[in-house]
Scaffold this motif. Structure first.
Motif, short mmCIF file in Angstrom:
data_model
loop_
_atom_site.label_atom_id
_atom_site.label_comp_id
_atom_site.label_asym_id
_atom_site.label_seq_id
_atom_site.Cartn_x
_atom_site.Cartn_y
_atom_site.Cartn_z
N LEU A 99 102.37 4.28 5.27
CA LEU A 99 103.04 5.70 5.26
C LEU A 99 104.61 5.40 5.17
O LEU A 99 105.26 6.20 4.14
CB LEU A 99 102.78 6.50 6.53
N ALA A 100 105.15 4.51 5.86
CA ALA A 100 106.69 4.21 5.68
C ALA A 100 107.18 3.74 4.32
O ALA A 100 108.16 4.16 3.87
CB ALA A 100 106.93 3.13 6.89
N LEU A 102 105.32 4.83 1.70
CA LEU A 102 105.23 5.82 0.50
C LEU A 102 106.50 6.78 0.95
O LEU A 102 106.64 7.33 -0.40
CB LEU A 102 104.09 6.42 0.95
N VAL A 103 106.93 6.76 2.07
CA VAL A 103 108.08 7.74 2.29
C VAL A 103 109.40 7.04 1.91
O VAL A 103 110.24 7.70 1.19
CB VAL A 103 108.26 8.18 3.59
N SER A 104 109.85 5.86 2.14
CA SER A 104 111.01 5.15 1.92
C SER A 104 111.19 4.98 0.65
O SER A 104 112.34 4.70 0.18
CB SER A 104 111.13 4.09 2.86
N PRO A 106 110.55 5.97 -2.60
CA PRO A 106 110.99 7.14 -3.36
C PRO A 106 112.50 7.34 -2.85
O PRO A 106 113.32 7.56 -3.70
CB PRO A 106 110.06 8.23 -3.52
N VAL A 107 112.64 7.45 -1.61
CA VAL A 107 113.97 7.66 -1.09
C VAL A 107 115.07 6.72 -1.67
O VAL A 107 115.97 6.95 -2.04
CB VAL A 107 113.84 7.81 0.44
#
Length: 141
Positions: A99-100, A102-104, A106-107
């Motif tokens: 999850l980390a 997947l979120v970080s 693209p950021v």
């Protein structure tokens, strides 16, 4: 022309399946990932060559399109490497690490792209602004 990209995608899919069958024995799950990414890369290059031949890209060169994206992807990979190594968040488990990432991911990618002035960021920036404007209008009513 919708037929050409569909045909290229079908050929790339066939290549991906063939590579997966060849590589999953000796390389296990890494072979599947390598097959998938290789087929995607072939799809990308094939479509770029066709666009260049048809004059759609104009004076834009393959290097101007591919190299900045490749550099950003490598930078994103380097930024996410500690997650893969499990150096952070050890007590949270693999689901949290995924999850980390997947979120970080693209950021990091789009932040670096915006920092270096990549033209690929403009459509995303425009979409974010449209969405934020819709929320602002709804809050006023």
């Amino acid at each position: 022309d919708t037929k050409t990209p569909a045909r290229v995608a079908a050929a790339s899919l066939a290549l991906g399946i063939a590579l997966a069958l060849l590589l999953m024995g000796p390389l296990k799950h890494v072979g599947l990932a390598l097959a998938s990414s290789s087929a995607s890369f072939v799809n990308f290059v094939w479509l770029m060559v066709l666009l260049k031949k048809r004059g759609v890209l104009g004076k834009m060169s393959f290097a101007k399109v591919f190299l900045p994206s490749a550099a950003l992807a490598l930078a994103m990979g380097a930024a996410l490497w500690p997650l893969y190594r499990g150096e952070f968040f050890r007590g949270f488990g693999n689901a949290f690490l995924v999850l980390a990432g997947l979120v970080s991911g693209p950021v990091v990618y789009f932040s670096l792209a915006a920092l270096f002035g990549s033209p690929n960021v403009k459509p995303l920036k425009d979409a974010v602004l449209r969405i934020s404007n819709k929320f602002k209008r709804k809050k006023k009513t």
